[in-house]
Design a protein around this motif. Sequence first.
Motif, PDB file in Angstrom:
ATOM      1  N   LYS A  59      84.234  60.120  19.168  1.00  0.00           N
ATOM      2  CA  LYS A  59      83.800  59.854  17.785  1.00  0.00           C
ATOM      3  C   LYS A  59      84.388  59.165  17.083  1.00  0.00           C
ATOM      4  N   ILE A  60      83.611  58.150  16.386  1.00  0.00           N
ATOM      5  CA  ILE A  60      84.159  56.872  15.367  1.00  0.00           C
ATOM      6  C   ILE A  60      84.546  57.062  14.268  1.00  0.00           C
ATOM      7  N   VAL A  61      85.722  57.769  13.282  1.00  0.00           N
ATOM      8  CA  VAL A  61      85.855  58.005  11.748  1.00  0.00           C
ATOM      9  C   VAL A  61      86.216  56.687  10.963  1.00  0.00           C
ATOM     10  N   GLU A  62      86.345  56.050  11.976  1.00  0.00           N
ATOM     11  CA  GLU A  62      86.998  54.250  10.856  1.00  0.00           C
ATOM     12  C   GLU A  62      85.818  53.106  11.678  1.00  0.00           C
ATOM     13  N   GLU A  63      85.622  52.621  10.641  1.00  0.00           N
ATOM     14  CA  GLU A  63      85.308  50.795  11.409  1.00  0.00           C
ATOM     15  C   GLU A  63      86.035  50.534  10.088  1.00  0.00           C
ATOM     16  N   ARG A  64      86.409  49.128  11.167  1.00  0.00           N
ATOM     17  CA  ARG A  64      86.798  47.869   9.729  1.00  0.00           C
ATOM     18  C   ARG A  64      86.179  46.480  10.793  1.00  0.00           C
ATOM     19  N   ALA A  65      85.389  46.117   9.883  1.00  0.00           N
ATOM     20  CA  ALA A  65      84.234  44.392  10.538  1.00  0.00           C
ATOM     21  C   ALA A  65      84.759  43.436   9.426  1.00  0.00           C
ATOM     22  N   GLN A  66      84.765  42.065  10.208  1.00  0.00           N
ATOM     23  CA  GLN A  66      84.570  41.324   9.491  1.00  0.00           C
ATOM     24  C   GLN A  66      83.360  40.077  10.497  1.00  0.00           C
ATOM     25  N   LEU A  67      82.097  40.313   9.630  1.00  0.00           N
ATOM     26  CA  LEU A  67      81.035  39.860   9.662  1.00  0.00           C
ATOM     27  C   LEU A  67      80.818  38.170   9.528  1.00  0.00           C
ATOM     28  N   ASP A  68      81.091  36.901   9.959  1.00  0.00           N
ATOM     29  CA  ASP A  68      80.598  36.109   9.356  1.00  0.00           C
ATOM     30  C   ASP A  68      79.370  35.657   7.942  1.00  0.00           C
ATOM     31  N   MET A  69      79.773  36.044   7.054  1.00  0.00           N
ATOM     32  CA  MET A  69      78.468  35.861   5.971  1.00  0.00           C
ATOM     33  C   MET A  69      78.470  34.468   5.955  1.00  0.00           C
ATOM     34  N   LEU A  70      79.373  33.766   5.491  1.00  0.00           N
ATOM     35  CA  LEU A  70      79.277  32.408   4.892  1.00  0.00           C
ATOM     36  C   LEU A  70      78.308  31.761   5.922  1.00  0.00           C
ATOM     37  N   SER A  71      78.348  32.132   7.153  1.00  0.00           N
ATOM     38  CA  SER A  71      77.280  31.014   9.039  1.00  0.00           C
ATOM     39  C   SER A  71      75.602  31.801   8.369  1.00  0.00           C
ATOM     40  N   ILE A  72      75.727  33.378   8.340  1.00  0.00           N
ATOM     41  CA  ILE A  72      74.207  33.714   7.943  1.00  0.00           C
ATOM     42  C   ILE A  72      73.736  33.039   6.741  1.00  0.00           C
ATOM     43  N   LEU A  73      74.037  33.325   5.658  1.00  0.00           N
ATOM     44  CA  LEU A  73      74.343  32.579   4.092  1.00  0.00           C
ATOM     45  C   LEU A  73      73.817  31.405   4.512  1.00  0.00           C
ATOM     46  N   GLN A  74      74.290  30.566   5.664  1.00  0.00           N
ATOM     47  CA  GLN A  74      74.451  29.143   5.415  1.00  0.00           C
ATOM     48  C   GLN A  74      72.592  28.814   6.404  1.00  0.00           C
ATOM     49  N   GLN A  75      72.570  29.778   7.259  1.00  0.00           N
ATOM     50  CA  GLN A  75      71.689  29.352   8.330  1.00  0.00           C
ATOM     51  C   GLN A  75      70.425  29.652   7.487  1.00  0.00           C
ATOM     52  N   MET A  76      70.694  30.835   6.859  1.00  0.00           N
ATOM     53  CA  MET A  76      69.520  31.167   5.782  1.00  0.00           C
ATOM     54  C   MET A  76      69.326  30.942   4.685  1.00  0.00           C
ATOM     55  N   GLY A  77      70.003  29.209   4.385  1.00  0.00           N
ATOM     56  CA  GLY A  77      69.351  28.574   3.543  1.00  0.00           C
ATOM     57  C   GLY A  77      69.946  28.770   1.839  1.00  0.00           C
ATOM     58  N   ALA A  78      70.598  30.300   2.000  1.00  0.00           N
ATOM     59  CA  ALA A  78      70.797  30.435   0.824  1.00  0.00           C
ATOM     60  C   ALA A  78      72.182  29.817  -0.033  1.00  0.00           C
ATOM     61  N   ILE A  79      73.425  29.101   1.097  1.00  0.00           N
ATOM     62  CA  ILE A  79      74.224  28.404   0.167  1.00  0.00           C
ATOM     63  C   ILE A  79      73.638  26.688   1.579  1.00  0.00           C
ATOM     64  N   PRO A  80      74.994  26.329   0.504  1.00  0.00           N
ATOM     65  CA  PRO A  80      74.868  24.900   1.545  1.00  0.00           C
ATOM     66  C   PRO A  80      75.447  24.948   2.322  1.00  0.00           C
ATOM     67  N   ALA A  81      75.239  24.102   3.847  1.00  0.00           N
ATOM     68  CA  ALA A  81      76.588  24.382   4.862  1.00  0.00           C
ATOM     69  C   ALA A  81      77.557  22.785   4.020  1.00  0.00           C
ATOM     70  N   ALA A  82      78.343  22.936   4.684  1.00  0.00           N
ATOM     71  CA  ALA A  82      79.730  22.316   4.423  1.00  0.00           C
ATOM     72  C   ALA A  82      79.808  21.411   5.504  1.00  0.00           C
TER      73      ALA A  82
END
Length: 134
Positions: A111-134
């Motif tokens: 079974k999975i006992v630990e997860e260390r994850a990094q999701l590209d939240m910057l890209s997601i928020l930019q695509q949603m229009g929440a923050i300006p794209a660079a």
Amino acid sequence: MNKRIMERFTSEFLPTGDPALARKFISPDIVMHVGGRTQQGRDTYLGIVAASMKAVPDLRWTVEDMRAEGDTVAIRSTMTGTHNGPFAGVEATGTAIRAESMAFYRLAHGKIVEERAQLDMLSILQQMGAIPAA
């Protein structure tokens, strides 16, 4: 063996978020390190998955690469879907999103006992229009 468990986790559990399947793959005491925060527990994990699926009902995770060594499996994946519900404080936009993620999963007794994850939240928020794209 751990790689096979993670192949099943990504192909069977992630598309559905089914709590019965979660019991097969995820330890009740899982520790998650995501985005600089640490959270614990299978119920918390299920809550995060449910919220993600509510925000992006057609959410799909595509495994791009998977490596296993010892008790750890590393997965690089792509997340795609349509932002049709609240996510990270952003109301639904109807926008198609695509982002990359990398995660390390540690397993014990099948079974999975630990997860260390990094999701590209910057890209997601930019695509949603929440923050300006660079």
